[in-house]
Write a protein that holds these residues in place. Structure first.
Motif, PDB file in Angstrom:
ATOM      1  N   GLU A 166       0.823  -1.193   0.000  1.00 52.19           N
ATOM      2  CA  GLU A 166       0.000   0.000   0.000  1.00 52.19           C
ATOM      3  C   GLU A 166       0.868   1.258   0.000  1.00 52.19           C
ATOM      4  OE1 GLU A 166      -3.627   2.003   2.633  1.00 52.19           O
ATOM      5  OE2 GLU A 166      -2.800   0.042   3.172  1.00 52.19           O
ATOM      6  N   ASP A 167       0.537   2.190  -0.882  1.00 48.85           N
ATOM      7  CA  ASP A 167       1.258   3.469  -1.019  1.00 48.85           C
ATOM      8  C   ASP A 167       2.771   3.243  -1.114  1.00 48.85           C
ATOM      9  OD1 ASP A 167       1.510   6.201  -1.306  1.00 48.85           O
ATOM     10  OD2 ASP A 167       1.409   6.632   0.838  1.00 48.85           O
ATOM     11  N   TRP A 168       3.146   2.281  -1.941  1.00 46.08           N
ATOM     12  CA  TRP A 168       4.557   1.941  -2.110  1.00 46.08           C
ATOM     13  C   TRP A 168       5.376   3.129  -2.599  1.00 46.08           C
ATOM     14  CZ3 TRP A 168       8.489  -0.586  -0.687  1.00 46.08           C
ATOM     15  CH2 TRP A 168       9.587  -0.832  -1.518  1.00 46.08           C
ATOM     16  N   LEU A 169       4.756   4.002  -3.402  1.00 47.95           N
ATOM     17  CA  LEU A 169       5.490   5.161  -3.900  1.00 47.95           C
ATOM     18  C   LEU A 169       6.018   6.006  -2.743  1.00 47.95           C
ATOM     19  CD1 LEU A 169       6.489   7.034  -6.118  1.00 47.95           C
ATOM     20  CD2 LEU A 169       4.200   8.054  -6.206  1.00 47.95           C
ATOM     21  N   SER A 170       5.188   6.258  -1.748  1.00 44.28           N
ATOM     22  CA  SER A 170       5.640   7.058  -0.604  1.00 44.28           C
ATOM     23  C   SER A 170       6.692   6.325   0.207  1.00 44.28           C
ATOM     24  CB  SER A 170       4.449   7.407   0.303  1.00 44.28           C
ATOM     25  OG  SER A 170       3.549   8.270  -0.357  1.00 44.28           O
ATOM     26  N   VAL A 171       6.536   5.011   0.325  1.00 42.94           N
ATOM     27  CA  VAL A 171       7.491   4.219   1.107  1.00 42.94           C
ATOM     28  C   VAL A 171       8.866   4.224   0.458  1.00 42.94           C
ATOM     29  CG1 VAL A 171       8.036   1.912   1.982  1.00 42.94           C
ATOM     30  CG2 VAL A 171       5.673   2.745   2.065  1.00 42.94           C
ATOM     31  N   ILE A 172       8.928   3.924  -0.837  1.00 46.56           N
ATOM     32  CA  ILE A 172      10.223   3.819  -1.503  1.00 46.56           C
ATOM     33  C   ILE A 172      10.830   5.202  -1.751  1.00 46.56           C
ATOM     34  CG2 ILE A 172       9.202   3.716  -3.835  1.00 46.56           C
ATOM     35  CD1 ILE A 172      12.363   1.845  -2.602  1.00 46.56           C
ATOM     36  N   ALA A 173      10.001   6.228  -1.931  1.00 42.18           N
ATOM     37  CA  ALA A 173      10.533   7.570  -2.133  1.00 42.18           C
ATOM     38  C   ALA A 173      11.171   8.129  -0.874  1.00 42.18           C
ATOM     39  CB  ALA A 173       9.423   8.510  -2.612  1.00 42.18           C
ATOM     40  N   ALA A 174      10.791   7.588   0.279  1.00 40.93           N
ATOM     41  CA  ALA A 174      11.344   8.059   1.546  1.00 40.93           C
ATOM     42  C   ALA A 174      12.660   7.383   1.894  1.00 40.93           C
ATOM     43  CB  ALA A 174      10.342   7.838   2.676  1.00 40.93           C
ATOM     44  N   GLY A 175      13.116   6.435   1.073  1.00 43.88           N
ATOM     45  CA  GLY A 175      14.392   5.785   1.342  1.00 43.88           C
ATOM     46  C   GLY A 175      14.482   4.431   0.670  1.00 43.88           C
ATOM     47  N   GLN A 176      15.699   3.979   0.423  1.00 42.13           N
ATOM     48  CA  GLN A 176      15.927   2.704  -0.255  1.00 42.13           C
ATOM     49  C   GLN A 176      15.433   1.547   0.609  1.00 42.13           C
ATOM     50  OE1 GLN A 176      16.092   1.068  -2.819  1.00 42.13           O
ATOM     51  NE2 GLN A 176      18.197   0.958  -3.592  1.00 42.13           N
ATOM     52  N   ARG A 177      14.460   0.779   0.085  1.00 42.12           N
ATOM     53  CA  ARG A 177      13.878  -0.323   0.838  1.00 42.12           C
ATOM     54  C   ARG A 177      14.017  -1.662   0.131  1.00 42.12           C
ATOM     55  NH1 ARG A 177      10.475   1.496   4.824  1.00 42.12           N
ATOM     56  NH2 ARG A 177      10.889  -0.588   5.667  1.00 42.12           N
ATOM     57  N   VAL A 178      14.690  -1.682  -1.004  1.00 44.84           N
ATOM     58  CA  VAL A 178      14.857  -2.937  -1.749  1.00 44.84           C
ATOM     59  C   VAL A 178      16.165  -2.864  -2.523  1.00 44.84           C
ATOM     60  CG1 VAL A 178      13.458  -2.022  -3.632  1.00 44.84           C
ATOM     61  CG2 VAL A 178      13.846  -4.476  -3.485  1.00 44.84           C
ATOM     62  N   GLN A 179      16.854  -4.006  -2.625  1.00 44.92           N
ATOM     63  CA  GLN A 179      18.081  -4.081  -3.407  1.00 44.92           C
ATOM     64  C   GLN A 179      17.853  -4.917  -4.664  1.00 44.92           C
ATOM     65  OE1 GLN A 179      20.576  -2.210  -2.938  1.00 44.92           O
ATOM     66  NE2 GLN A 179      20.217  -1.472  -0.853  1.00 44.92           N
ATOM     67  N   THR A 180      18.641  -4.656  -5.670  1.00 47.68           N
ATOM     68  CA  THR A 180      18.417  -5.185  -7.016  1.00 47.68           C
ATOM     69  C   THR A 180      18.234  -6.697  -7.099  1.00 47.68           C
ATOM     70  OG1 THR A 180      19.648  -3.304  -7.891  1.00 47.68           O
ATOM     71  CG2 THR A 180      19.299  -5.149  -9.382  1.00 47.68           C
ATOM     72  N   PRO A 181      19.009  -7.536  -6.396  1.00 50.02           N
ATOM     73  CA  PRO A 181      18.824  -8.983  -6.581  1.00 50.02           C
ATOM     74  C   PRO A 181      17.455  -9.488  -6.168  1.00 50.02           C
ATOM     75  CG  PRO A 181      20.274  -8.533  -4.727  1.00 50.02           C
ATOM     76  CD  PRO A 181      20.102  -7.242  -5.470  1.00 50.02           C
ATOM     77  N   ALA A 182      16.721  -8.716  -5.364  1.00 47.54           N
ATOM     78  CA  ALA A 182      15.402  -9.135  -4.896  1.00 47.54           C
ATOM     79  C   ALA A 182      14.287  -8.733  -5.848  1.00 47.54           C
ATOM     80  CB  ALA A 182      15.132  -8.554  -3.510  1.00 47.54           C
ATOM     81  N   MET A 183      14.581  -7.900  -6.848  1.00 46.62           N
ATOM     82  CA  MET A 183      13.563  -7.271  -7.694  1.00 46.62           C
ATOM     83  C   MET A 183      13.503  -7.889  -9.090  1.00 46.62           C
ATOM     84  SD  MET A 183      11.264  -4.803  -8.012  1.00 46.62           S
ATOM     85  CE  MET A 183      11.544  -3.429  -6.862  1.00 46.62           C
ATOM     86  N   VAL A 184      12.283  -8.154  -9.567  1.00 49.10           N
ATOM     87  CA  VAL A 184      12.045  -8.601 -10.939  1.00 49.10           C
ATOM     88  C   VAL A 184      11.003  -7.664 -11.543  1.00 49.10           C
ATOM     89  CG1 VAL A 184      11.203 -10.465 -12.411  1.00 49.10           C
ATOM     90  CG2 VAL A 184      12.594 -11.002 -10.393  1.00 49.10           C
ATOM     91  N   VAL A 185      11.270  -7.189 -12.755  1.00 47.73           N
ATOM     92  CA  VAL A 185      10.421  -6.193 -13.406  1.00 47.73           C
ATOM     93  C   VAL A 185       9.896  -6.764 -14.719  1.00 47.73           C
ATOM     94  CG1 VAL A 185      10.347  -3.850 -14.379  1.00 47.73           C
ATOM     95  CG2 VAL A 185      11.783  -4.338 -12.367  1.00 47.73           C
ATOM     96  N   LYS A 186       8.620  -6.550 -14.980  1.00 49.35           N
ATOM     97  CA  LYS A 186       8.067  -6.970 -16.265  1.00 49.35           C
ATOM     98  C   LYS A 186       8.745  -6.175 -17.383  1.00 49.35           C
ATOM     99  CE  LYS A 186       3.630  -8.598 -14.524  1.00 49.35           C
ATOM    100  NZ  LYS A 186       2.154  -8.404 -14.457  1.00 49.35           N
ATOM    101  N   ARG A 187       9.088  -6.876 -18.448  1.00 52.90           N
ATOM    102  CA  ARG A 187       9.865  -6.214 -19.494  1.00 52.90           C
ATOM    103  C   ARG A 187       9.127  -5.039 -20.120  1.00 52.90           C
ATOM    104  NH1 ARG A 187      12.045  -5.593 -24.520  1.00 52.90           N
ATOM    105  NH2 ARG A 187      14.262  -6.129 -24.784  1.00 52.90           N
ATOM    106  N   HIS A 188       7.812  -5.159 -20.250  1.00 49.31           N
ATOM    107  CA  HIS A 188       7.070  -4.064 -20.879  1.00 49.31           C
ATOM    108  C   HIS A 188       7.137  -2.785 -20.037  1.00 49.31           C
ATOM    109  CE1 HIS A 188       3.466  -3.854 -18.288  1.00 49.31           C
ATOM    110  NE2 HIS A 188       3.507  -5.158 -18.218  1.00 49.31           N
ATOM    111  N   VAL A 189       7.430  -2.917 -18.747  1.00 46.87           N
ATOM    112  CA  VAL A 189       7.601  -1.744 -17.895  1.00 46.87           C
ATOM    113  C   VAL A 189       8.866  -0.989 -18.297  1.00 46.87           C
ATOM    114  CG1 VAL A 189       8.014  -0.959 -15.522  1.00 46.87           C
ATOM    115  CG2 VAL A 189       6.303  -2.739 -15.991  1.00 46.87           C
ATOM    116  N   TYR A 190       9.967  -1.732 -18.483  1.00 50.04           N
ATOM    117  CA  TYR A 190      11.194  -1.094 -18.960  1.00 50.04           C
ATOM    118  C   TYR A 190      10.991  -0.509 -20.356  1.00 50.04           C
ATOM    119  CZ  TYR A 190      14.072  -3.099 -15.182  1.00 50.04           C
ATOM    120  OH  TYR A 190      14.639  -3.415 -13.964  1.00 50.04           O
ATOM    121  N   GLU A 191      10.220  -1.179 -21.194  1.00 53.51           N
ATOM    122  CA  GLU A 191       9.957  -0.659 -22.544  1.00 53.51           C
ATOM    123  C   GLU A 191       9.227   0.675 -22.468  1.00 53.51           C
ATOM    124  OE1 GLU A 191       7.825  -3.716 -24.611  1.00 53.51           O
ATOM    125  OE2 GLU A 191       9.434  -5.192 -24.364  1.00 53.51           O
TER     126      GLU A 191
END
Length: 288
Positions: A166-191
């Motif tokens: 919930e309200d992830w934008l506010s959570v992540i904008a307030a500080g780094q809460r995830v590191q790259t090896p834990a994250m998977v992004v749908k390719r169309h998002v990068y596109e």
């Protein structure tokens, strides 16, 4: 720093050509002079390989000089892992861009050569995307590890169960809460949103905020990734010329444009304090 190595705007990620095989996952492993750890990274992926119909695995080498990376990939991957070497050292951001453009899967996992994943990581991500199809990205909990892969400390807990945060934008904008090896992004998002840009330190945090401004993000509290927070380049070198500080300040300013106007001031203050206290010591990849 050369503008050629540090793009001023998010580089475009082209759609996959029609007729190209589209596996579920693309595990893209950018590496530069971290061959001592690359064996662990590759082994952690191959141990849960669902087969080439479901997963692309490729090492993208930014002209490493510490070892014969191709030989290691061939030895360990036995033909299962593709290898691509840049014609010259292009820097981390351009190497990430190459990874994304060479990916063909529906979901892209950027796994740095000095990080790794625990058994069950890819099944958990698959479950998250199945349970929350509206998510543009998904991530698990993770552990900070040292040079010997021994656990230093876990990530701060974000939820008790799999969910859309919930309200992830506010959570992540307030500080780094995830590191790259834990994250998977749908390719169309990068596109749609483009690749990493603007600076060498904090580029991942900026990306996670950018994604959160446009898509829901799913999360599992299971700690299934290991982040090599103290591996690679020493902190003394990172901070020697002050570039990391300047980059983080720039990242905080860029992120303001992704936020609702009524939240910018308070999140700016929180983000500045949190990033300098938490993010700075955990910079990764190396000076490529």
């Amino acid at each position: 720093m050369s503008m050629e190595r540090i793009p001023l705007v998010p580089p475009a990620i082209a759609p996959v050509n029609t007729g190209v095989r589209r596996p579920m996952f693309s595990v893209m492993i950018p590496t530069y002079n971290c061959t001592n750890y690359l064996r662990e990274a590759l082994s952690s992926v191959l141990a849960q390989d669902p087969g080439e119909d479901k997963m692309q695995i490729e090492v993208v080498d930014d002209c490493s000089t510490d070892a014969d990376v191709r030989a290691l990939v061939m030895q360990l991957g036995k033909g299962r892992v593709s290898y691509y070497r840049q014609s010259r050292n292009v820097g981390s951001l351009r190497n990430f861009e190459t990874c994304l453009n060479r990916s063909t899967g529906q979901w892209v996992h950027l796994l740095h050569g000095d990080d790794l994943v625990k058994p069950g990581f890819y099944k958990e991500i698959e479950t998250l995307f199945s349970q929350f199809p509206e998510a543009g990205a998904a991530f698990t909990g993770y552990l900070h590890v040292d040079e010997r892969t021994e656990v230093l400390y876990p990530n701060d807990k974000l939820s008790d169960r799999p969910c859309i945060i919930e309200d992830w934008l506010s959570v992540i904008a307030a500080g780094q809460r995830v590191q790259t090896p834990a994250m998977v992004v749908k390719r169309h998002v990068y596109e749609r949103l483009g690749s990493f840009f603007a600076f060498h330190y904090g580029e991942d945090w900026e990306m996670w905020v950018r994604i959160a401004a446009h898509y829901p993000v799913a999360h599992s509290p299971r700690r299934l990734a290991k982040y090599g927070s103290t591996r690679g380049i020493s902190r003394a070198i990172i901070f020697a010329n002050g570039q990391s500080i300047r980059d983080i300040e720039k990242a905080i300013k860029i992120v303001q444009d992704y936020l609702p106007a009524d939240k910018r001031a308070v999140l700016y203050e929180r983000g500045e304090a949190a990033l300098f206290a938490v993010f700075c010591p955990d910079l990764g990849y190396g000076l490529s």
